[in-house]
Design a protein around this motif. Structure first.
Motif, PDB file in Angstrom:
ATOM      1  N   ILE A 124       0.809  -1.205   0.000  1.00  0.00           N
ATOM      2  CA  ILE A 124       0.000   0.000   0.000  1.00  0.00           C
ATOM      3  C   ILE A 124       0.850   1.266   0.000  1.00  0.00           C
ATOM      4  O   ILE A 124       0.462   2.289  -0.571  1.00  0.00           O
ATOM      5  CB  ILE A 124      -0.974  -0.001   1.204  1.00  0.00           C
ATOM      6  CG1 ILE A 124      -1.947   1.173   1.109  1.00  0.00           C
ATOM      7  CG2 ILE A 124      -0.208   0.017   2.511  1.00  0.00           C
ATOM      8  CD1 ILE A 124      -2.772   1.190  -0.164  1.00  0.00           C
ATOM      9  N   GLU A 125       2.031   1.241   0.613  1.00  0.00           N
ATOM     10  CA  GLU A 125       2.867   2.438   0.630  1.00  0.00           C
ATOM     11  C   GLU A 125       3.325   2.792  -0.782  1.00  0.00           C
ATOM     12  O   GLU A 125       3.251   3.953  -1.198  1.00  0.00           O
ATOM     13  CB  GLU A 125       4.078   2.228   1.548  1.00  0.00           C
ATOM     14  CG  GLU A 125       5.016   3.424   1.628  1.00  0.00           C
ATOM     15  CD  GLU A 125       4.404   4.630   2.314  1.00  0.00           C
ATOM     16  OE1 GLU A 125       4.934   5.747   2.134  1.00  0.00           O
ATOM     17  OE2 GLU A 125       3.386   4.472   3.037  1.00  0.00           O
ATOM     18  N   ALA A 126       3.796   1.788  -1.530  1.00  0.00           N
ATOM     19  CA  ALA A 126       4.226   2.032  -2.913  1.00  0.00           C
ATOM     20  C   ALA A 126       3.057   2.505  -3.764  1.00  0.00           C
ATOM     21  O   ALA A 126       3.196   3.407  -4.594  1.00  0.00           O
ATOM     22  CB  ALA A 126       4.836   0.765  -3.505  1.00  0.00           C
ATOM     23  N   PHE A 164      -0.939   8.796  -5.722  1.00  0.00           N
ATOM     24  CA  PHE A 164      -1.310  10.085  -5.127  1.00  0.00           C
ATOM     25  C   PHE A 164      -0.130  10.913  -4.626  1.00  0.00           C
ATOM     26  O   PHE A 164      -0.308  12.049  -4.190  1.00  0.00           O
ATOM     27  CB  PHE A 164      -2.289   9.860  -3.970  1.00  0.00           C
ATOM     28  CG  PHE A 164      -3.589   9.228  -4.389  1.00  0.00           C
ATOM     29  CD1 PHE A 164      -4.467   9.916  -5.220  1.00  0.00           C
ATOM     30  CD2 PHE A 164      -3.918   7.941  -3.977  1.00  0.00           C
ATOM     31  CE1 PHE A 164      -5.665   9.330  -5.620  1.00  0.00           C
ATOM     32  CE2 PHE A 164      -5.117   7.360  -4.370  1.00  0.00           C
ATOM     33  CZ  PHE A 164      -5.993   8.052  -5.198  1.00  0.00           C
ATOM     34  N   GLY A 165       1.077  10.349  -4.646  1.00  0.00           N
ATOM     35  CA  GLY A 165       2.237  11.115  -4.199  1.00  0.00           C
ATOM     36  C   GLY A 165       2.230  11.407  -2.716  1.00  0.00           C
ATOM     37  O   GLY A 165       2.745  12.437  -2.278  1.00  0.00           O
ATOM     38  N   LYS A 166       1.649  10.529  -1.922  1.00  0.00           N
ATOM     39  CA  LYS A 166       1.606  10.727  -0.474  1.00  0.00           C
ATOM     40  C   LYS A 166       1.780   9.376   0.212  1.00  0.00           C
ATOM     41  O   LYS A 166       1.659   8.323  -0.412  1.00  0.00           O
ATOM     42  CB  LYS A 166       0.294  11.370  -0.049  1.00  0.00           C
ATOM     43  CG  LYS A 166      -0.945  10.549  -0.416  1.00  0.00           C
ATOM     44  CD  LYS A 166      -2.227  11.129   0.173  1.00  0.00           C
ATOM     45  CE  LYS A 166      -2.568  12.481  -0.385  1.00  0.00           C
ATOM     46  NZ  LYS A 166      -3.886  12.965   0.109  1.00  0.00           N
ATOM     47  N   ASP A 213      -7.091   9.747   2.390  1.00  0.00           N
ATOM     48  CA  ASP A 213      -8.426  10.046   2.899  1.00  0.00           C
ATOM     49  C   ASP A 213      -9.394   8.943   2.462  1.00  0.00           C
ATOM     50  O   ASP A 213      -8.996   7.944   1.845  1.00  0.00           O
ATOM     51  CB  ASP A 213      -8.895  11.430   2.441  1.00  0.00           C
ATOM     52  CG  ASP A 213      -9.012  11.555   0.925  1.00  0.00           C
ATOM     53  OD1 ASP A 213      -9.153  10.521   0.232  1.00  0.00           O
ATOM     54  OD2 ASP A 213      -8.963  12.697   0.422  1.00  0.00           O
ATOM     55  N   LEU A 214     -10.678   9.139   2.766  1.00  0.00           N
ATOM     56  CA  LEU A 214     -11.667   8.101   2.497  1.00  0.00           C
ATOM     57  C   LEU A 214     -11.791   7.789   1.011  1.00  0.00           C
ATOM     58  O   LEU A 214     -11.792   6.624   0.601  1.00  0.00           O
ATOM     59  CB  LEU A 214     -13.028   8.531   3.060  1.00  0.00           C
ATOM     60  CG  LEU A 214     -14.198   7.577   2.781  1.00  0.00           C
ATOM     61  CD1 LEU A 214     -13.917   6.191   3.345  1.00  0.00           C
ATOM     62  CD2 LEU A 214     -15.495   8.161   3.369  1.00  0.00           C
ATOM     63  N   ALA A 215     -11.902   8.815   0.183  1.00  0.00           N
ATOM     64  CA  ALA A 215     -12.069   8.594  -1.254  1.00  0.00           C
ATOM     65  C   ALA A 215     -10.863   7.872  -1.842  1.00  0.00           C
ATOM     66  O   ALA A 215     -11.003   6.935  -2.648  1.00  0.00           O
ATOM     67  CB  ALA A 215     -12.290   9.931  -1.963  1.00  0.00           C
ATOM     68  N   GLU A 216      -9.686   8.304  -1.451  1.00  0.00           N
ATOM     69  CA  GLU A 216      -8.463   7.674  -1.960  1.00  0.00           C
ATOM     70  C   GLU A 216      -8.343   6.244  -1.456  1.00  0.00           C
ATOM     71  O   GLU A 216      -7.950   5.332  -2.209  1.00  0.00           O
ATOM     72  CB  GLU A 216      -7.252   8.496  -1.523  1.00  0.00           C
ATOM     73  CG  GLU A 216      -7.212   9.890  -2.137  1.00  0.00           C
ATOM     74  CD  GLU A 216      -6.263  10.839  -1.418  1.00  0.00           C
ATOM     75  OE1 GLU A 216      -5.887  11.867  -2.008  1.00  0.00           O
ATOM     76  OE2 GLU A 216      -5.915  10.559  -0.248  1.00  0.00           O
ATOM     77  N   SER A 248       3.196   9.642 -16.059  1.00  0.00           N
ATOM     78  CA  SER A 248       4.604   9.709 -16.447  1.00  0.00           C
ATOM     79  C   SER A 248       5.506   9.952 -15.245  1.00  0.00           C
ATOM     80  O   SER A 248       6.700   9.661 -15.277  1.00  0.00           O
ATOM     81  CB  SER A 248       4.824  10.825 -17.480  1.00  0.00           C
ATOM     82  OG  SER A 248       4.445  12.081 -16.936  1.00  0.00           O
ATOM     83  N   GLU A 249       4.924  10.494 -14.159  1.00  0.00           N
ATOM     84  CA  GLU A 249       5.695  10.784 -12.959  1.00  0.00           C
ATOM     85  C   GLU A 249       5.424   9.769 -11.861  1.00  0.00           C
ATOM     86  O   GLU A 249       5.934   9.898 -10.752  1.00  0.00           O
ATOM     87  CB  GLU A 249       5.347  12.180 -12.431  1.00  0.00           C
ATOM     88  CG  GLU A 249       5.613  13.306 -13.422  1.00  0.00           C
ATOM     89  CD  GLU A 249       5.129  14.640 -12.904  1.00  0.00           C
ATOM     90  OE1 GLU A 249       4.467  14.652 -11.838  1.00  0.00           O
ATOM     91  OE2 GLU A 249       5.400  15.665 -13.553  1.00  0.00           O
ATOM     92  N   SER A 250       4.619   8.746 -12.171  1.00  0.00           N
ATOM     93  CA  SER A 250       4.139   7.859 -11.124  1.00  0.00           C
ATOM     94  C   SER A 250       4.726   6.458 -11.184  1.00  0.00           C
ATOM     95  O   SER A 250       4.110   5.513 -10.725  1.00  0.00           O
ATOM     96  CB  SER A 250       2.603   7.761 -11.201  1.00  0.00           C
ATOM     97  OG  SER A 250       2.015   9.021 -11.039  1.00  0.00           O
TER      98      SER A 250
END
Length: 684
Positions: free
Chosen positions: A184-186, A192-194, A200-203, A262-264
């Protein structure tokens, strides 16, 4: 026919026999199950691939990467570092009875069995989180009865040996979320870059829905599918009472801020350094590839994660991701030889070639300090030695050959000294210096500094025409920055096995004084002028908030800045892999990368001046004549010399007062002046 009395006892005996048989079978089954459970409890689980992977640790003991045959890096986070809403979302949609069952959902398995029997296949499943974990850790995903049996055994063992907390934590760190993101961390960082704790709930609901079909439910691939699956997860959370229907609707309607695909991409920390370590330990330290991938080793390295991040940030900021232009940055501590940061290219996923080790790049003018160090060490020249910067035809090899270099832009400065030549990177002065001291002596100096690449004994050596790797250049400059003392570059401090036993311990070689400390300091002082007005590195001087010495270098295909502070020696290279010529804009990228990296890597380190060794004197020089300045000289400059090479004559064209204004008396020792005494006091 009516029952006769003798038939009733027979029927009773028949029923009694059946009952005894059934009871016996039941007892036998209980004993068999107890024996099986006892066996499973006593038997160790297979070693998961992620547990077998050797780990790469930085200088602080933090895990920065792992080694595996697949190249996958396993970086788990504890359950308390994961958003509670992500945990609730996962349980609601994947396994609502997780805390109530013993690893198996009996009713779900019954329904799945009926469906499978009806269709005569094994397409229907009812896997709990524990079953999924067992499959992901120890088994393939093939649908066979033998795999199902093993899965059941491993599931039971997991439930026996681990708490629900541990199983859930392992699951969330193991499950695949698509696009190379395991855990889940990766996934949270990629989409989401966090961190997973910040979801949050939606994410959380969106990510919890992905493992069912990492490709089909990926928001990068199919946003509609991902949103539809998110609504299912939110509805499930509402059904079990984790959230209200209103909260579910609000979360479903919330706009999500995804990182650009492209950044993910999922990246491994310090990937070029990891590959460098793999090659080092397998080729030099006697560790096999299989042992590295599956031996559970801990490899403790010299890498500084703060410096490494500063290096990666500087490269990302300084390079154009759409261009084929590539780069390399290698940095080490001159005092210890410890490699602190390594970036072998701007994009590891596109190009895994480690340019810091490339011995095919010409260092250009960044090689010149090695030649000037030779001239200073042999006392053939001082910082005031002059040559005429003008078009010159040089003769060599007993006058049988000629060489005619030119300055960049055909700019010639007339009579200049060594400091001016270093600052302006004058080629004519450089070749004159090499012809004076001899190419073979310059090569000998390069070897002392740790350069092993072949060097041609020709006049063009002065201009860096012999290819040298960035690694070698950083190592050579670290000797200059360490007062002429050479420390062998070091990357691995120790290696322990899975049980913590030492299998390798680095023995730091004692420092070797390969260059006169006074000569190293005088050259350092001269190289500081590169970042001053008129120097080739002046355009980044505003970024540098500390004493720094260095040298730029530019060829048709390569651009460099190699330099050092008392704490870091760093080489930055920029160029194209296919030998394509660089533009002026390309050539200007190396210096800002060096400056930004150095400042950020040392952001927690106070500025420090270079230590003045014994054997160095400081005197005021009249800039017009190059002689000792008097009180009447209008343009005086403090210069440093190896003791015994400083000027002894005073300027006579600016008046009759021959007294040295920097000293109370005229003896040689006093000529060091107050500035030298003050700097020595600061650095001692």
């Amino acid at each position: 026919m009516p029952n006769t009395p003798d038939r009733q006892p027979k029927r009773k005996r028949h029923f009694l026999a059946i009952f005894k048989f059934m009871l016996g079978m039941f007892v036998f089954s209980l004993l068999a199950i107890a024996a099986l459970l006892g066996y499973l409890y006593q038997t160790n689980l297979p070693v998961a691939d992620t547990d077998r992977n050797s780990r790469l640790l930085d200088s602080q003991g933090n895990i920065i990467a792992s080694f595996s045959a697949s190249g996958r890096s396993y970086e788990p986070v504890p359950l308390d570092q994961i958003s509670p809403q992500l945990i609730e979302a996962t349980l609601a949609v994947e396994d609502r009875k997780f805390y109530d069952h013993i690893g198996f959902d009996i009713w779900g398995m019954g329904r799945a069995l009926l469906v499978n029997l009806e269709h005569m296949d094994r397409s229907q499943g009812a896997s709990t989180l524990t079953q999924q974990l067992a499959r992901n850790l120890y088994l393939s995903h093939e649908k066979t009865w033998s795999r199902k049996l093993k899965e059941a055994m491993y599931t039971a063992q997991l439930e026996m040996k681990y708490s629900k907390h541990d199983i859930l934590q392992m699951y969330l760190n193991e499950i695949y979320y698509g696009h190379g993101a395991y855990g889940i961390e990766a996934a949270s960082q990629m989409y989401f870059g966090k961190s997973a704790k910040q979801l949050d709930l939606a994410e959380s609901a969106l990510l919890a829905g992905i493992p069912k079909g990492p490709t089909y439910y990926s928001p990068f691939n199919h946003m509609d599918n991902a949103k539809s699956r998110q609504q299912i997860v939110l509805s499930s959370m509402a059904e079990v009472g984790d959230i209200t229907q209103t909260e579910a609707r609000e979360a479903a309607d919330k706009a999500l801020n995804f990182k650009l695909q492209s950044e993910s991409k999922v990246t491994v920390n310090a990937p070029y350094f990891r590959d460098y370590i793999r090659n080092l330990v397998t080729n030099q330290l006697g560790i096999s590839e299989d042992q590295l991938d599956h031996g559970g080793l801990n490899i403790y390295t010299t890498l500084d994660s703060h410096a490494q991040q500063a290096a990666e940030d500087a490269v990302a900021k300084g390079m154009d991701p759409t261009s084929d232009l590539d780069t390399a940055l290698i940095s080490m501590d001159p005092r210890t030889g410890y490699i602190k940061a390594m970036v072998g290219g701007k994009n590891y996923q596109v190009n895994q070639y480690n340019h810091t080790l490339a011995k095919t790049r010409q260092p250009g003018s960044s090689f010149k300090p090695i030649m000037y160090l030779t001239a200073l060490s042999t006392k053939a020249m001082t910082g005031l030695s002059t040559f005429n910067s003008e078009p010159t035809l040089f003769h060599y090899d007993n006058n049988r050959k000629t060489y005619q270099p030119s300055n960049f832009g055909e700019k010639y400065l007339g009579e200049i000294n060594m400091q001016e030549a270093i600052a302006a990177s004058d080629n004519i002065y450089a070749v004159n210096t090499l012809m004076k001291v001899g190419a073979d002596k310059v090569i000998d100096m390069a070897r002392k500094l740790g350069i092993v690449s072949p060097l041609q004994s020709v006049p063009s050596l002065a201009l860096g025409t012999s290819p040298i790797s960035p690694f070698e250049m950083a190592s050579a400059f670290s000797v200059i920055g360490n007062g002429g003392k050479r420390m062998q570059p070091l990357a691995v401090l120790k290696i322990t096995d899975a049980a913590g036993g030492n299998i390798f311990q680095a023995e730091q070689e004692s420092e070797e004084q390969v260059v006169d400390p006074a000569a190293a300091y005088v050259l350092t002082h001269l190289m500081e002028s590169v970042f001053e007005t008129g120097g080739t590195g002046n355009r980044v001087s505003s970024l540098m908030k500390r004493p720094v010495a260095g040298k730029t270098g530019t060829t048709n295909t390569d651009a460099w800045l190699v330099g050092f502070t008392p704490e870091l020696a760093t080489a930055v290279w920029v160029g194209y892999d296919k030998g394509r010529e660089i533009t002026t804009t390309d050539g200007h990228r190396a210096a800002p990368i060096f400056a930004q990296y150095t400042e950020n890597a040392l952001s927690n380190v106070p500025p420090k001046i270079f230590t003045i060794p014994s054997g160095v004197v400081s005197v005021y020089i009249d800039q017009q004549t190059g002689k000792l300045a008097t009180a009447n000289c209008p343009e005086k400059k403090l210069e440093v010399f190896i003791q015994g090479t400083e000027p002894t004559e005073y300027c006579t064209i600016h008046g009759a007062d021959l007294k040295d204004p920097a000293t109370p008396s005229g003896n040689t020792e006093d000529k060091r002046g107050w500035w030298s005494d003050f700097k020595r006091w600061i650095t001692d």
